[in-house]
Design a protein around this motif. Structure first.
Motif, PDB file in Angstrom:
ATOM      1  N   ARG A 194      -3.477 -11.620 -80.244  1.00 19.05           N
ATOM      2  CA  ARG A 194      -2.422 -11.638 -79.426  1.00 19.05           C
ATOM      3  C   ARG A 194      -2.500 -11.006 -78.136  1.00 19.05           C
ATOM      4  O   ARG A 194      -3.359 -10.476 -77.997  1.00 19.05           O
ATOM      5  N   VAL A 195      -2.068 -11.846 -76.965  1.00 18.92           N
ATOM      6  CA  VAL A 195      -2.162 -11.749 -75.575  1.00 18.92           C
ATOM      7  C   VAL A 195      -1.286 -10.234 -75.349  1.00 18.92           C
ATOM      8  O   VAL A 195       0.025 -10.192 -75.567  1.00 18.92           O
ATOM      9  N   LEU A 196      -1.855  -9.530 -74.863  1.00 20.44           N
ATOM     10  CA  LEU A 196      -1.264  -8.459 -74.296  1.00 20.44           C
ATOM     11  C   LEU A 196      -0.197  -8.642 -72.738  1.00 20.44           C
ATOM     12  O   LEU A 196      -0.789  -9.506 -72.200  1.00 20.44           O
ATOM     13  N   SER A 197       0.882  -7.973 -72.950  1.00 17.16           N
ATOM     14  CA  SER A 197       1.711  -8.078 -71.692  1.00 17.16           C
ATOM     15  C   SER A 197       0.867  -7.249 -70.558  1.00 17.16           C
ATOM     16  O   SER A 197      -0.016  -6.452 -70.883  1.00 17.16           O
ATOM     17  N   GLY A 198       1.241  -7.391 -69.426  1.00 16.78           N
ATOM     18  CA  GLY A 198       0.636  -6.710 -68.310  1.00 16.78           C
ATOM     19  C   GLY A 198       0.944  -5.419 -68.482  1.00 16.78           C
ATOM     20  O   GLY A 198      -0.046  -4.474 -68.219  1.00 16.78           O
ATOM     21  N   GLU A 221       1.286  -3.739 -71.516  1.00 11.69           N
ATOM     22  CA  GLU A 221       0.490  -3.270 -72.596  1.00 11.69           C
ATOM     23  C   GLU A 221      -1.048  -3.148 -72.137  1.00 11.69           C
ATOM     24  O   GLU A 221      -1.878  -2.488 -72.422  1.00 11.69           O
ATOM     25  N   ALA A 222      -1.601  -4.206 -71.291  1.00 12.49           N
ATOM     26  CA  ALA A 222      -2.739  -4.290 -70.907  1.00 12.49           C
ATOM     27  C   ALA A 222      -3.052  -3.075 -69.927  1.00 12.49           C
ATOM     28  O   ALA A 222      -4.131  -2.504 -69.938  1.00 12.49           O
ATOM     29  N   ALA A 223      -2.159  -2.627 -69.169  1.00 14.66           N
ATOM     30  CA  ALA A 223      -2.308  -1.584 -68.140  1.00 14.66           C
ATOM     31  C   ALA A 223      -2.529  -0.142 -68.976  1.00 14.66           C
ATOM     32  O   ALA A 223      -3.314   0.587 -68.537  1.00 14.66           O
ATOM     33  N   GLN A 224      -1.694  -0.093 -70.042  1.00 15.50           N
ATOM     34  CA  GLN A 224      -2.083   1.093 -71.202  1.00 15.50           C
ATOM     35  C   GLN A 224      -3.038   1.051 -71.973  1.00 15.50           C
ATOM     36  O   GLN A 224      -3.296   2.065 -72.546  1.00 15.50           O
ATOM     37  N   PHE A 225      -3.814   0.009 -72.378  1.00 15.77           N
ATOM     38  CA  PHE A 225      -4.667  -0.113 -73.323  1.00 15.77           C
ATOM     39  C   PHE A 225      -5.811   0.602 -72.913  1.00 15.77           C
ATOM     40  O   PHE A 225      -6.663   0.214 -71.825  1.00 15.77           O
ATOM     41  N   ASP A 226      -6.454   1.361 -73.548  1.00 12.91           N
ATOM     42  CA  ASP A 226      -7.833   2.096 -73.433  1.00 12.91           C
ATOM     43  C   ASP A 226      -8.692   1.924 -74.384  1.00 12.91           C
ATOM     44  O   ASP A 226      -8.659   2.193 -75.592  1.00 12.91           O
ATOM     45  N   PRO A 227      -9.800   0.761 -74.047  1.00 12.11           N
ATOM     46  CA  PRO A 227     -10.532   0.182 -75.319  1.00 12.11           C
ATOM     47  C   PRO A 227     -11.413   1.258 -75.679  1.00 12.11           C
ATOM     48  O   PRO A 227     -11.850   1.401 -76.953  1.00 12.11           O
ATOM     49  N   VAL A 228     -11.643   2.500 -74.892  1.00 10.90           N
ATOM     50  CA  VAL A 228     -12.781   3.425 -75.357  1.00 10.90           C
ATOM     51  C   VAL A 228     -11.980   4.267 -76.405  1.00 10.90           C
ATOM     52  O   VAL A 228     -12.246   4.496 -77.528  1.00 10.90           O
ATOM     53  N   LYS A 229     -10.710   4.743 -76.039  1.00 12.34           N
ATOM     54  CA  LYS A 229      -9.994   5.394 -77.223  1.00 12.34           C
ATOM     55  C   LYS A 229      -9.676   4.491 -78.160  1.00 12.34           C
ATOM     56  O   LYS A 229      -9.872   5.453 -79.490  1.00 12.34           O
ATOM     57  N   SER A 230      -9.494   3.448 -78.104  1.00 15.89           N
ATOM     58  CA  SER A 230      -9.158   2.494 -79.151  1.00 15.89           C
ATOM     59  C   SER A 230     -10.322   2.429 -80.327  1.00 15.89           C
ATOM     60  O   SER A 230     -10.136   2.595 -81.551  1.00 15.89           O
ATOM     61  N   ALA A 231     -11.683   2.320 -79.774  1.00 16.10           N
ATOM     62  CA  ALA A 231     -12.902   2.407 -80.298  1.00 16.10           C
ATOM     63  C   ALA A 231     -13.295   3.763 -81.076  1.00 16.10           C
ATOM     64  O   ALA A 231     -13.550   3.820 -82.214  1.00 16.10           O
ATOM     65  N   GLU A 232     -12.751   4.551 -80.117  1.00 17.25           N
ATOM     66  CA  GLU A 232     -12.932   6.239 -80.767  1.00 17.25           C
ATOM     67  C   GLU A 232     -11.993   6.389 -82.000  1.00 17.25           C
ATOM     68  O   GLU A 232     -12.272   6.824 -83.044  1.00 17.25           O
ATOM     69  N   ALA A 233     -10.674   5.932 -81.951  1.00 20.16           N
ATOM     70  CA  ALA A 233      -9.802   6.165 -83.185  1.00 20.16           C
ATOM     71  C   ALA A 233     -10.490   5.320 -84.167  1.00 20.16           C
ATOM     72  O   ALA A 233     -10.439   5.459 -85.357  1.00 20.16           O
ATOM     73  N   ALA A 234     -10.893   3.910 -83.999  1.00 25.62           N
ATOM     74  CA  ALA A 234     -11.341   3.238 -84.996  1.00 25.62           C
ATOM     75  C   ALA A 234     -12.578   4.033 -85.766  1.00 25.62           C
ATOM     76  O   ALA A 234     -12.758   3.863 -86.881  1.00 25.62           O
ATOM     77  N   LEU A 235     -13.500   4.471 -84.936  1.00 23.50           N
ATOM     78  CA  LEU A 235     -14.418   5.519 -85.444  1.00 23.50           C
ATOM     79  C   LEU A 235     -14.211   6.591 -86.497  1.00 23.50           C
ATOM     80  O   LEU A 235     -14.622   6.822 -87.289  1.00 23.50           O
ATOM     81  N   GLU A 236     -13.023   7.277 -85.981  1.00 25.64           N
ATOM     82  CA  GLU A 236     -12.459   8.233 -86.665  1.00 25.64           C
ATOM     83  C   GLU A 236     -12.032   7.839 -87.878  1.00 25.64           C
ATOM     84  O   GLU A 236     -12.100   8.664 -88.838  1.00 25.64           O
ATOM     85  N   ARG A 237     -11.265   6.743 -87.993  1.00 28.17           N
ATOM     86  CA  ARG A 237     -10.774   6.325 -89.255  1.00 28.17           C
ATOM     87  C   ARG A 237     -11.908   5.867 -90.156  1.00 28.17           C
ATOM     88  O   ARG A 237     -11.777   6.219 -91.435  1.00 28.17           O
ATOM     89  N   LEU A 238     -13.132   5.401 -89.776  1.00 30.31           N
ATOM     90  CA  LEU A 238     -14.247   5.066 -90.533  1.00 30.31           C
ATOM     91  C   LEU A 238     -14.979   6.455 -90.904  1.00 30.31           C
ATOM     92  O   LEU A 238     -16.108   6.258 -91.833  1.00 30.31           O
ATOM     93  N   SER A 239     -14.662   7.344 -90.064  1.00 33.46           N
ATOM     94  CA  SER A 239     -15.910   8.575 -90.228  1.00 33.46           C
ATOM     95  C   SER A 239     -15.823   9.178 -91.714  1.00 33.46           C
ATOM     96  O   SER A 239     -16.818   9.665 -92.009  1.00 33.46           O
TER      97      SER A 239
END
Length: 172
Positions: free
Chosen positions: A26-30, A32-50
Motif C-alpha cells: 500500500r502506498v502511503l499518503s503524504g 502517512e509517510a510524514a508520520q511513518f517512523d521506520p525505526v519505531k516500526s522495526a522496534e515494535a516488530a522486534l518487541e512483538r517477536l521478543s
C-alpha cells in the motif's frame, strides 16, 4: 510465467514472476509517510517477536551442543569442525539481537579460534570451555553486558584463545 532469452543461443533465460509485488504494497499518503517512523516500526516488530527470542536462543545452543557432542563421540574431523563452526557463527550473528550480547562474544571468540587454528590441532579443552560457557550463560539468562560472571568468562576465554593462537603462530 514470462521467459525471455538473454543470449544469442537462447540457452539461458530470465524468468519473470507472474506477479508484480507492487500490487501487494500500500502506498502511503503524504501525511502517512510524514508520520511513518521506520525505526519505531522495526522496534515494535522486534518487541512483538521478543517473546520467542529465548526459545530461538535455546534452539541455537542445542544445535551447538549437538555439534560438540558429535565431535566428542565420533572425533574431530573437517566436516564435524565445520558443523560446529557454523553453529557458533550463527550464535555469534544472532545473539545480540536475541538479547545475549556476551554469548555472542563467546561464540565469536570460538569462531576466531577455529579460523586461526588448523582442525587437527584445535585444543578440544578450550573448545569445550567455549561451548560450556555459551550453554551456562543462556541457561542462567546472562543477558546484561555488565553481568560480572559472564563478563569474566568472556574476557578469560578471549585471553586464553589469543594466547593459544599466538603460540601456534610462533611455532610455525
Amino acid at each position: 510465467m514470462a521467459r525471455e532469452p538473454i543470449d544469442p543461443d537462447g540457452r539461458n533465460e530470465v524468468v519473470k514472476p507472474p506477479r508484480d509485488l507492487r500490487s501487494k504494497v500500500r502506498v502511503l499518503s503524504g501525511r502517512e509517510a510524514a508520520q511513518f517512523d521506520p525505526v519505531k516500526s522495526a522496534e515494535a516488530a522486534l518487541e512483538r517477536l521478543s517473546g520467542d527470542f529465548e526459545n530461538w536462543m535455546e534452539d541455537e545452543v542445542r544445535t551447538l551442543a549437538s555439534a560438540w557432542a558429535d565431535i566428542q563421540s565420533d572425533g574431530l574431523d573437517e566436516d564435524r569442525s565445520q558443523v560446529l563452526f557454523r553453529a557458533a557463527h550463527d550464535i555469534k550473528g544472532q545473539a545480540s539481537t536475541l538479547g545475549y550480547p556476551l554469548v555472542g562474544a563467546v561464540a565469536g571468540n570460538l569462531c576466531h579460534l577455529m579460523e586461526h587454528v588448523d582442525t587437527p590441532t584445535l585444543p578440544l579443552t578450550l573448545v569445550a570451555q567455549h561451548v560450556d560457557a555459551i550453554r551456562a550463560m543462556v541457561q542462567e539468562k546472562a543477558r546484561q553486558e555488565d553481568n560480572p560472571t559472564a563478563r569474566a568468562l568472556v574476557d578469560r576465554l578471549a585471553d586464553v584463545t589469543d594466547d593459544f593462537i599466538t603460540r601456534q603462530s610462533d611455532a610455525k
